[in-house]
Design an enzyme around this catalytic site. Sequence first.
Site, short mmCIF file in Angstrom:
data_model
loop_
_atom_site.label_atom_id
_atom_site.label_comp_id
_atom_site.label_asym_id
_atom_site.label_seq_id
_atom_site.Cartn_x
_atom_site.Cartn_y
_atom_site.Cartn_z
N HIS A 124 49.81 73.74 70.51
CA HIS A 124 49.85 72.33 70.10
C HIS A 124 49.28 71.37 71.13
O HIS A 124 49.23 70.16 70.89
CB HIS A 124 51.29 71.89 69.75
C1 UD1 Z 1 54.72 65.92 71.82
C2 UD1 Z 1 54.70 65.73 73.33
C3 UD1 Z 1 54.40 67.06 74.00
C4 UD1 Z 1 55.36 68.13 73.54
C5 UD1 Z 1 55.36 68.20 72.03
C6 UD1 Z 1 56.43 69.17 71.57
C7 UD1 Z 1 53.90 63.57 74.20
C8 UD1 Z 1 52.76 62.89 74.84
N1 UD1 Z 1 53.65 64.80 73.73
O1 UD1 Z 1 53.41 66.33 71.44
O2 UD1 Z 1 54.55 66.91 75.40
O3 UD1 Z 1 54.95 69.35 74.08
O4 UD1 Z 1 55.66 66.91 71.48
O5 UD1 Z 1 56.29 69.59 70.29
O6 UD1 Z 1 54.96 63.03 74.13
N2 UD1 Z 1 53.79 65.10 63.62
C9 UD1 Z 1 54.33 65.31 62.38
N3 UD1 Z 1 55.70 65.38 62.27
C10 UD1 Z 1 56.53 65.22 63.32
C11 UD1 Z 1 55.96 65.00 64.58
C12 UD1 Z 1 54.60 64.94 64.72
O7 UD1 Z 1 53.63 65.47 61.39
O8 UD1 Z 1 57.76 65.29 63.15
C13 UD1 Z 1 52.31 65.08 63.74
C14 UD1 Z 1 51.72 63.69 63.59
O9 UD1 Z 1 50.49 63.82 62.93
C15 UD1 Z 1 51.47 63.27 65.02
C16 UD1 Z 1 51.16 64.59 65.70
O10 UD1 Z 1 51.97 65.56 65.05
O11 UD1 Z 1 50.43 62.34 65.15
C17 UD1 Z 1 51.48 64.60 67.19
O12 UD1 Z 1 52.83 64.19 67.44
P1 UD1 Z 1 53.21 63.55 68.88
O13 UD1 Z 1 54.67 63.41 69.01
O14 UD1 Z 1 52.39 62.35 69.13
O15 UD1 Z 1 52.67 64.63 69.89
P2 UD1 Z 1 52.93 66.19 69.95
O16 UD1 Z 1 51.64 66.89 69.89
O17 UD1 Z 1 53.99 66.56 68.97
N1 UDP Z 2 60.49 76.11 69.21
C1 UDP Z 2 61.16 76.21 68.00
N2 UDP Z 2 60.47 76.49 66.86
C2 UDP Z 2 59.13 76.69 66.86
C3 UDP Z 2 58.43 76.58 68.10
C4 UDP Z 2 59.14 76.27 69.24
O1 UDP Z 2 62.39 76.06 67.97
O2 UDP Z 2 58.56 76.95 65.80
C5 UDP Z 2 61.25 75.78 70.42
C6 UDP Z 2 61.05 76.68 71.62
O3 UDP Z 2 61.89 77.81 71.56
C7 UDP Z 2 61.42 75.76 72.76
C8 UDP Z 2 60.92 74.41 72.29
O4 UDP Z 2 60.80 74.52 70.88
O5 UDP Z 2 62.83 75.71 72.92
C9 UDP Z 2 59.60 74.11 72.92
O6 UDP Z 2 59.05 73.00 72.30
P1 UDP Z 2 57.48 72.73 72.21
O7 UDP Z 2 56.73 74.00 72.41
O8 UDP Z 2 57.27 71.97 70.98
O9 UDP Z 2 57.26 71.72 73.43
P2 UDP Z 2 56.92 71.91 74.98
O10 UDP Z 2 57.95 72.81 75.57
O11 UDP Z 2 55.53 72.42 75.06
O12 UDP Z 2 57.00 70.52 75.51
#
Ligand code: UD1
Ligand code: UDP
Length: 374
Positions: free
Chosen positions: A208
């Site tokens: 992601h």
């Molecule tokens: C965010 C965090 C990242 C973390 C990740 C965990 C920041 C800068 N990034 O990235 O550090 O590793 O979360 O998963 O804070 N979206 C949905 N549904 C949701 C959430 C997001 O559809 O519930 C989609 C939207 O299109 C959105 C995109 O995902 O624009 C990105 O979401 P965003 O929270 O901005 O960043 P992540 O890539 O999720």
């Molecule tokens: N995780 C989850 N379901 C998924 C993928 C990840 O529960 O389908 C959990 C994973 O075990 C960990 C957390 O989400 O506890 C990590 O989140 P993510 O990878 O979104 O963010 P990051 O750690 O990169 O910030």
Amino acid sequence: MKIVHVVGARPNFMKVAPVMAAFARCDAPDLPIVQRLVHTGQHYDQRMSQLFFEELGLPRPDINLEVGSASHGAQTGRIMEKFEAVLVEERPDLVLVAGDVNSTLACAVDAKKLGIPVAHVEAGLRSGDIGMPEEINRIVTDAISDLLFTTERQANGNCHAGEVHFVGNVMIDSLLAHRERALARPTLHELGLATDGTVQRYAVLTLHRPSNVEERERLAGLGEAIAVLGRHLPVVFPVHPRTRSRIASFGLDRLFGAANGFRCVEPLGYLDFLNLMANAHVVLTDSGGVQEETTILGVPCLTLRDNTERPVTVEQGTNRLIGAAPAHVRAGIQAFLDAPATQRTPHRVPELWDGHAAERIAQVVVDWWRARRA
Ligand code: UD1
Ligand code: UDP
């Protein structure tokens, strides 16, 4: 003592749950502790948010700011505007933020500007890559926090302000607390990976990071490289919503299809995902938390990045940084396939990743509070 805890995105939930539980256990007549949980709403899909509250026993948020998705500036600004109003109303003695997401940064800055002390859980991690939005969030949050709680000893050296406490890893507190429940779930059966008690060999993939998924060429290159592994074993891929929308908009559904060994599924709940990782032959990821969890589970982890802010997972755990350029990923996968099974998982449990990090945090905060009152 009134504490406001902040959650916003998926990796926050498993970090904050054990911390809130530890503070609840410290609540005493001579030191009543009031806890409020604020959800910024950065993540909002049922499978990216709500599901985790149920599974981790997190209380319902007292307040949901419902900011949703937006560009970095807009999302951070919306959180700041709404969270500031919460702080003015609630007047807490401490704001506790975790990790490195936009919600972490926004709420820490708000609190500090109102003169409210900030505690940062998972402080001091650095990838050295300032092009990563999380690195900016880490640097700023650490620079203004009063209490910095680190997960690995070398992170202390990256903290240049506040009181620094090496306490261990709250994410691992959650893992150890829920592992048994997770393993009891019929996850593999439901995903068609186990029949009649026989578990099929499979890999798990999560992806992601914007650097890996926001550009068509990179995402396609990664898909092609990982498809090499898909010839040997199924690659179960719980697809993050950001990645799901990129795969669709870049027209890469076929590449990430069953013919190339991918089994794309919706993001999984915490317990199912733990079960899936624990039984996997190998995990490929660009997640931060997954690098740590695979270290404790003893499962080989190939990280699709050029750097990591969590070096202890490489030095002591099962993590291998294979790089993100598709050619490097291909080479890393081949090296893994060629390595004898016995050489795959030499690992140690990092110091203080023992399931008690949250208790240590609560104790430090209680002592800090008593010292302030005295
Ligand atoms: C965010 C965090 C990242 C973390 C990740 C965990 C920041 C800068 N990034 O990235 O550090 O590793 O979360 O998963 O804070 N979206 C949905 N549904 C949701 C959430 C997001 O559809 O519930 C989609 C939207 O299109 C959105 C995109 O995902 O624009 C990105 O979401 P965003 O929270 O901005 O960043 P992540 O890539 O999720
Ligand atoms: N995780 C989850 N379901 C998924 C993928 C990840 O529960 O389908 C959990 C994973 O075990 C960990 C957390 O989400 O506890 C990590 O989140 P993510 O990878 O979104 O963010 P990051 O750690 O990169 O910030």
